[in-house]
Motif scaffolding. Structure first.
Motif, mmCIF file in Angstrom:
data_model
loop_
_atom_site.group_PDB
_atom_site.id
_atom_site.type_symbol
_atom_site.label_atom_id
_atom_site.label_comp_id
_atom_site.label_asym_id
_atom_site.label_seq_id
_atom_site.Cartn_x
_atom_site.Cartn_y
_atom_site.Cartn_z
ATOM 1 N N ILE A 120 0.876 -1.175 0.000
ATOM 2 C CA ILE A 120 0.000 0.000 0.000
ATOM 3 C C ILE A 120 0.912 1.222 0.000
ATOM 4 C CG2 ILE A 120 -1.773 1.280 1.247
ATOM 5 C CD1 ILE A 120 -2.618 -1.374 2.533
ATOM 6 N N LYS A 121 0.687 2.142 -0.950
ATOM 7 C CA LYS A 121 1.579 3.289 -1.094
ATOM 8 C C LYS A 121 0.791 4.591 -1.173
ATOM 9 C CE LYS A 121 5.066 2.778 -3.961
ATOM 10 N NZ LYS A 121 5.840 2.476 -5.201
ATOM 11 N N ALA A 122 1.357 5.627 -0.578
ATOM 12 C CA ALA A 122 0.763 6.957 -0.673
ATOM 13 C C ALA A 122 0.989 7.511 -2.071
ATOM 14 C CB ALA A 122 1.392 7.882 0.361
ATOM 15 N N ALA A 123 -0.062 8.037 -2.685
ATOM 16 C CA ALA A 123 0.064 8.575 -4.047
ATOM 17 C C ALA A 123 0.999 9.777 -4.078
ATOM 18 C CB ALA A 123 -1.313 8.972 -4.579
ATOM 19 N N ALA A 124 0.980 10.581 -3.035
ATOM 20 C CA ALA A 124 1.811 11.785 -2.985
ATOM 21 C C ALA A 124 3.073 11.553 -2.170
ATOM 22 C CB ALA A 124 1.004 12.943 -2.383
ATOM 23 N N GLY A 125 3.405 10.291 -1.929
ATOM 24 C CA GLY A 125 4.431 9.952 -0.939
ATOM 25 C C GLY A 125 5.856 10.003 -1.418
#
Length: 488
Positions: free
Chosen positions: A156-161
């Motif tokens: 799971i990854k942050a789109a703005a990360g």
């Protein structure tokens, strides 16, 4: 371009200023209260105070930075990395102020700054992607359905990360909802955007990135790869160029893909396209960093090209002075990030005063922003310096790096120097057969302690040997140096 304001601090500010000075360009430093006596402030031709130590009141205050440029008559702003370097709004404000932003256009920063937008942008260019859901998801049930389709484990990854924030590995379905909520919360806190997406977790990849350089006339080249697989908490610590495992054919394919990624967003300047490389040599687009990378010196050493100089020349509207076929790899380069962190205590920050600070004198490039007696502030990234080594071969570079680490003297705080020694002595690293799980698979604090114990024992044995040899030598006074004889 006659004067450049460097909107940054520490080692990267100094590194940019040195190139600007060599090009005959005046420089302006900006600083917070915490950096009032920092080397980059003294080195610059002019310096402007921004405010209190917190970044939000100093280095991240767009208007203060632009006002400083206007006040000093700077006609260009170089953002370095971190802070405002990948902020499209800042790049746009700089342009609106009639000042040249030494970096890509706002559109490219905006598109590549969001991982989902980046994937969508490059999708038309047949760039390999990690299997997953290329859109934001907030419904745990939908996430479970996607995870079942692509198979666990998932990421799971942050789109703005970036920097490992808003990122969670999920091994089993029962963990998904909790980990998803944590990722959303962390992403919202870190980036002001809680959007997350799902990818197949590539269990044992290498982290390979390609340096690209593009001008405003449609020319774009790649400057080969860097291997950045040695990481802690998803953040790089050791980098090298070229990779020990990338073949010429794979290098060409990855380089061509990186150039296509740059062209997909009409990229200008220096940028980095990051890929995951699987054990079977399959590679997948990860993201694009629209700025100068921390590890750019290793590329400079193997190509002989000053990337900051190229950024400035591109910003001035010049054509690239070389084509892809002109570029060659010469030798091997390694970089160790020297952080104020305790590798014996889970790499926790180690803040304090540099009571001793003496970089290695010979054969090493040290990009730093500190001096003996300075305090490492709590307000910013804990990196003290970058230790960069060149060798004709990888083996030579590793041995030179170990020598440089032993010569580097830092006291008053803990640093990652002992960790670096552990890495460069480790057989997995030396063989080239390691991946992003290097720390998890190979590193333990006990390994550093054992290495230190062995070094201490060898030093003690050598001292005993020298003492024993000297004690058996008949000593005869040197008559020629006698003060008594000289007086008579």
């Amino acid at each position: 371009m006659k004067k450049i304001l460097v909107a940054n601090r520490g080692e990267i500010a100094l590194r940019i200023m040195r190139t600007a000075r060599r090009m005959g360009i005046a420089t302006v430093a900006v600083y917070s209260d915490a950096d009032r006596r920092a080397p980059h402030v003294r080195f610059a031709d002019e310096a402007v105070h921004l405010g209190p130590p917190p970044s939000s009141q100093s280095y991240l205050d767009m208007q203060k930075v632009i006002d400083a440029a206007r006040q000093t008559g700077a006609d260009g702003i170089h953002p370095g990395y971190g802070f405002l370097s990948e902020n499209a709004a800042f790049a746009r404000k700089v342009e609106e102020a009639g000042i040249t932003f030494i970096g890509p256009r706002p559109h490219a920063i905006e598109v590549m700054g969001n991982k989902l937008a980046a994937k969508d942008t490059v999708s038309a260019y047949d760039i390999p992607m990690v299997p997953g859901l290329d859109e934001a998801v907030s419904d745990p049930e939908r996430a479970k359905a996607v995870a079942k389709e692509i198979g666990f484990p998932i990421l799971i990854k942050a789109a703005a990360g970036g920097g490992g924030k808003g990122m969670r590995i999920v091994e089993q379905e029962k963990e998904l909802e909790e980990q998803m909520n944590r990722a959303i919360s962390e992403a919202q806190s870190a980036f002001g955007d809680g959007s997350v997406f799902i990818e197949k977790y590539i269990a044992s990849p290498k982290h390979i990135e390609i340096q690209v350089l593009a001008d405003t006339h449609g020319n774009c080249v790649h400057l080969f790869e860097r291997d950045c697989s040695v990481q802690r908490r998803h953040q790089k610590v050791v980098e090298e160029a070229p990779s020990a495992v990338v073949s010429p054919a794979l290098r060409r394919k990855m380089g061509e893909a990186a150039v296509l990624v740059a062209k997909s967003c009409d990229y200008v300047g220096a940028g980095t396209v990051e890929f995951l490389l699987d054990a079977d040599e399959s590679f997948y687009f990860l993201e694009m960093n629209t700025r100068l990378q921390v590890e750019h010196p290793v590329t400079e050493l193997i190509t002989g090209i000053d990337l900051v100089e190229q950024q400035i020349r591109v910003a001035r509207g010049e054509h690239l002075a070389f084509k892809q076929e002109d570029l060659r790899i010469n030798g091997h380069a390694l970089e160790l990030r020297v952080y104020a962190e305790d590798p014996l205590n889970n790499f926790l920050p180690s803040i304090g005063t540099l009571t001793t600070y003496r970089p290695p004198a010979d054969g090493a490039r040290v990009d730093d922003g500190f001096e003996e007696g300075m305090v490492v502030p709590i307000h910013y990234d804990p990196m003290i310096a970058k230790l960069i080594i060149y060798g004709e071969t990888r083996a030579e570079a590793i041995e030179r790096m170990l020598t440089a680490i032993d010569q580097y003297r830092i006291e008053g705080i803990d640093t990652t120097l002992p960790f670096g020694r552990f890495v460069f002595q480790n057989e997995a690293f030396r063989s080239g057969h390691f991946d992003t799980n290097f720390v998890k698979k190979h590193y333990t604090p006990e390994g550093i302690l054992e290495a230190d114990r062995e070094i201490t024992e060898v030093a003690a044995l050598f001292a005993a040997f020298v003492y024993h040899r000297e004690s058996e030598t008949l000593r005869v006074p040197n008559a020629g140096s006698s003060n008594w004889q000289n007086r008579h």
